[in-house]
Write an enzyme that holds these catalytic residues in place. Structure first.
Site, PDB file in Angstrom:
ATOM      1  N   CYS A   1     -35.032  23.889 -49.712  1.00 44.22           N
ATOM      2  CA  CYS A   1     -35.501  22.728 -48.905  1.00 44.22           C
ATOM      3  C   CYS A   1     -36.936  23.327 -48.518  1.00 44.22           C
ATOM      4  CB  CYS A   1     -34.933  22.443 -47.727  1.00 44.22           C
ATOM      5  SG  CYS A   1     -35.540  21.435 -46.514  1.00 44.22           S
TER       6      CYS A   1
ATOM      7  N   CYS B   1     -40.976  18.491 -52.191  1.00 41.48           N
ATOM      8  CA  CYS B   1     -39.617  18.031 -51.410  1.00 41.48           C
ATOM      9  C   CYS B   1     -38.660  18.099 -52.473  1.00 41.48           C
ATOM     10  CB  CYS B   1     -39.832  16.849 -50.624  1.00 41.48           C
ATOM     11  SG  CYS B   1     -38.201  16.263 -49.851  1.00 41.48           S
TER      12      CYS B   1
END
Ligand code: DGL
Length: 215
Positions: A70, A180
């Site tokens: 992440c 992302c």
């Protein structure tokens, strides 16, 4: 060797897939912090708290190393995690450097969450690798919600992307950075709106190369 991955939801599965395809004999754990998704619209302090809990849980479950799959949690919490835990902790950051290298002077569009785009970590990276200011930044928090609903294409996704991309002269861009991990599932939807031949650069391969090389 047990390697754990975590993210706010399904995004990090795209990173795990890269690892699994290369080392199927390794044992992998995956933690999706769906109680707290979306990370990209939380504060840094909240992210430090969520990431600390996720890593504690994974180490107690027997992980030998943790991959923060992440970009947002990495931007907010990687320094804290490395101070707090003795096990190897790997992070991810938007792959701006390889994208700039592939585009030979054309512009690069960096897509990420609002938190990743405002954190110092990315701005330090840009200062180091983009002296000519070829990168432009675009937050796309809506894609995280679409991904968590498993809605990767269709009219609502196309409308959202079309509006977000409207201010950019897309013909000037040579690459898009998927900064992302949830955005990795939208390559086809993005490609439908971007000029033919634009490169998509995600951080999956680079991150997993680094993890396997280090461990
Ligand atoms: N998948 C995460 C990333 O790479 C964040 C998604 C979220 O906002 O929860 O940044």
């Amino acid at each position: 060797m047990r390697i754990a991955f975590f993210d706010s939801g399904i995004g990090g599965l795209s990173v795990l897939e890269e690892a699994l395809s290369r080392r199927p004999e390794v044992e992998f754990l995956y933690y999706a912090d769906t109680d707290h998704v979306p990370y990209g619209q939380k504060s840094r302090a909240a992210l430090i708290d969520y990431a600390g809990s996720a890593v504690s849980f994974l180490l107690a479950a027997g992980a030998d190393a943790v991959v923060v799959a992440c970009n947002t949690a990495t931007a907010a919490a990687i320094d804290f995690l490395r101070e707090q835990f003795a096990a190897p902790i790997f992070g991810m950051e938007p792959a701006v450097k390889p994208a700039l290298a592939e585009t030979a002077g054309r512009r690069v569009l960096v897509l990420a969450t609002p938190l990743t785009l405002r954190e110092q970590k990315l701005h330090h990276l840009l200062d180091a690798v983009d002296p000519a200011h070829c990168a432009d930044l675009l937050p796309l928090p809506g894609l995280v919600a679409f991904a968590e609903r498993r809605e990767f294409d269709g009219p609502a996704v196309q409308d959202y992307l079309q509006q977000a991309l409207a201010p950019f002269t897309l013909a000037n861009y040579g690459a898009v950075v998927l900064g992302c991990t949830h955005f990795n599932y939208f390559k086809d939807s993005l490609a439908a709106l971007l000029p033919a031949g634009i490169q998509f650069v995600d951080g999956c391969r680079g991150t997993i190369n680094h993890v396997f090389h280090t461990l």
